[in-house]
Motif scaffolding. Structure first.
Motif, PDB file in Angstrom:
ATOM      1  N   LEU A  73       0.829  -1.210   0.000  1.00 48.59           N
ATOM      2  CA  LEU A  73       0.000   0.000   0.000  1.00 48.59           C
ATOM      3  C   LEU A  73       0.861   1.258   0.000  1.00 48.59           C
ATOM      4  O   LEU A  73       0.662   2.163  -0.803  1.00 48.59           O
ATOM      5  N   THR A  74       1.835   1.312   0.892  1.00 46.74           N
ATOM      6  CA  THR A  74       2.602   2.542   1.091  1.00 46.74           C
ATOM      7  C   THR A  74       3.750   2.713   0.101  1.00 46.74           C
ATOM      8  O   THR A  74       4.343   3.792   0.031  1.00 46.74           O
ATOM      9  N   ALA A  75       4.060   1.699  -0.687  1.00 49.48           N
ATOM     10  CA  ALA A  75       5.119   1.823  -1.697  1.00 49.48           C
ATOM     11  C   ALA A  75       4.664   2.673  -2.875  1.00 49.48           C
ATOM     12  O   ALA A  75       5.487   3.111  -3.678  1.00 49.48           O
ATOM     13  N   GLN A  76       3.367   2.931  -2.953  1.00 54.00           N
ATOM     14  CA  GLN A  76       2.809   3.678  -4.072  1.00 54.00           C
ATOM     15  C   GLN A  76       2.783   5.179  -3.782  1.00 54.00           C
ATOM     16  O   GLN A  76       2.513   5.582  -2.655  1.00 54.00           O
ATOM     17  N   ILE A  77       3.022   5.957  -4.815  1.00 55.49           N
ATOM     18  CA  ILE A  77       2.899   7.408  -4.709  1.00 55.49           C
ATOM     19  C   ILE A  77       1.457   7.751  -5.084  1.00 55.49           C
ATOM     20  O   ILE A  77       0.989   7.351  -6.151  1.00 55.49           O
ATOM     21  N   PRO A  78       0.749   8.467  -4.217  1.00 58.60           N
ATOM     22  CA  PRO A  78      -0.648   8.806  -4.537  1.00 58.60           C
ATOM     23  C   PRO A  78      -0.764   9.618  -5.826  1.00 58.60           C
ATOM     24  O   PRO A  78       0.053  10.505  -6.089  1.00 58.60           O
ATOM     25  N   ASP A  79      -1.763   9.279  -6.624  1.00 58.02           N
ATOM     26  CA  ASP A  79      -2.052  10.021  -7.855  1.00 58.02           C
ATOM     27  C   ASP A  79      -2.527  11.419  -7.509  1.00 58.02           C
ATOM     28  O   ASP A  79      -3.172  11.639  -6.487  1.00 58.02           O
ATOM     29  N   THR A  80      -2.243  12.361  -8.375  1.00 59.25           N
ATOM     30  CA  THR A  80      -2.707  13.729  -8.157  1.00 59.25           C
ATOM     31  C   THR A  80      -4.184  13.869  -8.494  1.00 59.25           C
ATOM     32  O   THR A  80      -4.844  14.764  -7.991  1.00 59.25           O
ATOM     33  N   GLN A  81      -4.697  12.996  -9.340  1.00 58.55           N
ATOM     34  CA  GLN A  81      -6.109  13.024  -9.740  1.00 58.55           C
ATOM     35  C   GLN A  81      -6.764  11.713  -9.297  1.00 58.55           C
ATOM     36  O   GLN A  81      -6.585  10.691  -9.937  1.00 58.55           O
ATOM     37  N   PRO A  82      -7.510  11.716  -8.187  1.00 65.26           N
ATOM     38  CA  PRO A  82      -8.124  10.481  -7.710  1.00 65.26           C
ATOM     39  C   PRO A  82      -9.135   9.929  -8.718  1.00 65.26           C
ATOM     40  O   PRO A  82      -9.805  10.675  -9.424  1.00 65.26           O
ATOM     41  N   LEU A  83      -9.223   8.610  -8.767  1.00 65.93           N
ATOM     42  CA  LEU A  83     -10.133   7.922  -9.676  1.00 65.93           C
ATOM     43  C   LEU A  83     -11.447   7.579  -8.983  1.00 65.93           C
ATOM     44  O   LEU A  83     -11.451   7.270  -7.791  1.00 65.93           O
ATOM     45  N   THR A  84     -12.541   7.607  -9.731  1.00 68.96           N
ATOM     46  CA  THR A  84     -13.807   7.097  -9.196  1.00 68.96           C
ATOM     47  C   THR A  84     -13.663   5.592  -9.012  1.00 68.96           C
ATOM     48  O   THR A  84     -12.710   4.979  -9.527  1.00 68.96           O
ATOM     49  N   GLY A  85     -14.600   4.976  -8.347  1.00 71.96           N
ATOM     50  CA  GLY A  85     -14.551   3.534  -8.139  1.00 71.96           C
ATOM     51  C   GLY A  85     -14.477   2.760  -9.443  1.00 71.96           C
ATOM     52  O   GLY A  85     -13.685   1.825  -9.596  1.00 71.96           O
ATOM     53  N   TRP A  86     -15.305   3.138 -10.412  1.00 70.92           N
ATOM     54  CA  TRP A  86     -15.315   2.443 -11.690  1.00 70.92           C
ATOM     55  C   TRP A  86     -14.009   2.676 -12.452  1.00 70.92           C
ATOM     56  O   TRP A  86     -13.442   1.745 -13.037  1.00 70.92           O
ATOM     57  N   ALA A  87     -13.485   3.902 -12.430  1.00 70.76           N
ATOM     58  CA  ALA A  87     -12.213   4.198 -13.090  1.00 70.76           C
ATOM     59  C   ALA A  87     -11.072   3.424 -12.418  1.00 70.76           C
ATOM     60  O   ALA A  87     -10.128   2.991 -13.080  1.00 70.76           O
ATOM     61  N   PHE A  88     -11.170   3.238 -11.107  1.00 68.56           N
ATOM     62  CA  PHE A  88     -10.190   2.460 -10.344  1.00 68.56           C
ATOM     63  C   PHE A  88     -10.141   1.023 -10.872  1.00 68.56           C
ATOM     64  O   PHE A  88      -9.072   0.487 -11.151  1.00 68.56           O
ATOM     65  N   VAL A  89     -11.311   0.409 -11.026  1.00 63.63           N
ATOM     66  CA  VAL A  89     -11.384  -0.960 -11.534  1.00 63.63           C
ATOM     67  C   VAL A  89     -10.836  -1.022 -12.964  1.00 63.63           C
ATOM     68  O   VAL A  89     -10.061  -1.927 -13.303  1.00 63.63           O
ATOM     69  N   LYS A  90     -11.211  -0.060 -13.793  1.00 62.05           N
ATOM     70  CA  LYS A  90     -10.717  -0.045 -15.175  1.00 62.05           C
ATOM     71  C   LYS A  90      -9.195   0.103 -15.216  1.00 62.05           C
ATOM     72  O   LYS A  90      -8.516  -0.564 -15.999  1.00 62.05           O
ATOM     73  N   ASP A  91      -8.649   0.966 -14.359  1.00 63.93           N
ATOM     74  CA  ASP A  91      -7.199   1.163 -14.296  1.00 63.93           C
ATOM     75  C   ASP A  91      -6.493  -0.139 -13.899  1.00 63.93           C
ATOM     76  O   ASP A  91      -5.490  -0.513 -14.505  1.00 63.93           O
ATOM     77  N   LEU A  92      -7.019  -0.831 -12.897  1.00 65.66           N
ATOM     78  CA  LEU A  92      -6.413  -2.092 -12.465  1.00 65.66           C
ATOM     79  C   LEU A  92      -6.498  -3.145 -13.569  1.00 65.66           C
ATOM     80  O   LEU A  92      -5.562  -3.923 -13.763  1.00 65.66           O
ATOM     81  N   ALA A  93      -7.611  -3.163 -14.296  1.00 69.73           N
ATOM     82  CA  ALA A  93      -7.776  -4.125 -15.389  1.00 69.73           C
ATOM     83  C   ALA A  93      -6.725  -3.886 -16.475  1.00 69.73           C
ATOM     84  O   ALA A  93      -6.121  -4.838 -16.988  1.00 69.73           O
ATOM     85  N   VAL A  94      -6.487  -2.631 -16.796  1.00 68.47           N
ATOM     86  CA  VAL A  94      -5.482  -2.304 -17.807  1.00 68.47           C
ATOM     87  C   VAL A  94      -4.096  -2.718 -17.316  1.00 68.47           C
ATOM     88  O   VAL A  94      -3.306  -3.322 -18.053  1.00 68.47           O
ATOM     89  N   ARG A  95      -3.789  -2.417 -16.065  1.00 67.85           N
ATOM     90  CA  ARG A  95      -2.466  -2.740 -15.510  1.00 67.85           C
ATOM     91  C   ARG A  95      -2.223  -4.242 -15.445  1.00 67.85           C
ATOM     92  O   ARG A  95      -1.090  -4.695 -15.627  1.00 67.85           O
ATOM     93  N   SER A  96      -3.269  -5.018 -15.156  1.00 70.30           N
ATOM     94  CA  SER A  96      -3.110  -6.467 -14.986  1.00 70.30           C
ATOM     95  C   SER A  96      -3.372  -7.258 -16.259  1.00 70.30           C
ATOM     96  O   SER A  96      -2.998  -8.423 -16.348  1.00 70.30           O
ATOM     97  N   GLY A  97      -4.048  -6.639 -17.212  1.00 70.02           N
ATOM     98  CA  GLY A  97      -4.415  -7.358 -18.422  1.00 70.02           C
ATOM     99  C   GLY A  97      -5.605  -8.281 -18.236  1.00 70.02           C
ATOM    100  O   GLY A  97      -5.920  -9.091 -19.102  1.00 70.02           O
ATOM    101  N   ALA A  98      -6.291  -8.163 -17.122  1.00 73.25           N
ATOM    102  CA  ALA A  98      -7.454  -8.998 -16.831  1.00 73.25           C
ATOM    103  C   ALA A  98      -8.731  -8.309 -17.319  1.00 73.25           C
ATOM    104  O   ALA A  98      -8.732  -7.115 -17.612  1.00 73.25           O
ATOM    105  N   SER A  99      -9.813  -9.062 -17.368  1.00 72.75           N
ATOM    106  CA  SER A  99     -11.095  -8.486 -17.771  1.00 72.75           C
ATOM    107  C   SER A  99     -11.627  -7.578 -16.665  1.00 72.75           C
ATOM    108  O   SER A  99     -11.207  -7.666 -15.508  1.00 72.75           O
TER     109      SER A  99
END
Length: 147
Positions: A73-99
């Motif tokens: 959790l703490t190894a990450q630098i917080p984004d300057t523009q927080p994501l909505t819940g749905w954008a959060f899921v989409k971002d993780l999907a892109v990063r992981s290559g999962a659906s």
């Protein structure tokens, strides 16, 4: 799982008991076939959450999580523009290559374990800090004020 290739697997330090329990909770909640798959989900989702949380809520959550989870959790630098819940899921999907469906499932499974460690009061504070859409990911109703 990322391991240090310089240290033979049999000589690596085992995870702490609290982290192992967290992984087992995620494995159970997410119906993952292996502990390794549960750990992949934990690392992905906690890293994403680390990019969203700031301030006292970030510090408080890290203090309540098992050490290995808090480090992700703490190894990450917080984004300057927080994501909505749905954008959060989409971002993780892109990063992981999962659906999107798999990533949404992973997020809910990990957030259930995070909520168990954090407690309801801290989760409420976290939800007040984050943009809309996270309450459902934490298994709560998304309440909006009446217009």
């Amino acid at each position: 799982m990322i391991t240090d290739v310089r240290v033979p697997h049999e000589h690596q330090q085992p995870h702490g008991a609290a982290y192992e329990q967290m992984l087992e909770k995620v494995r159970y909640e997410g119906a993952y076939p292996t502990r390794e798959r549960a750990e992949e989900a934990v690392r992905l989702v906690l890293a994403g959450l680390g990019r969203q949380l700031t301030g006292d809520e970030r510090v408080s959550l890290a203090a309540r999580l098992p050490l290995e989870a808090a480090q992700v959790l703490t190894a990450q630098i917080p984004d300057t523009q927080p994501l909505t819940g749905w954008a959060f899921v989409k971002d993780l999907a892109v990063r992981s290559g999962a659906s999107l469906a798999t990533t949404r499932w992973d997020t809910g499974s990990v957030f259930a374990a995070v909520a168990a460690h954090a407690g309801p009061d801290l989760i409420t504070r976290i939800l007040h800090q984050l943009p809309t859409g996270y309450a459902l990911l934490f298994g709560r109703a998304e309440l909006t004020p009446a217009a």
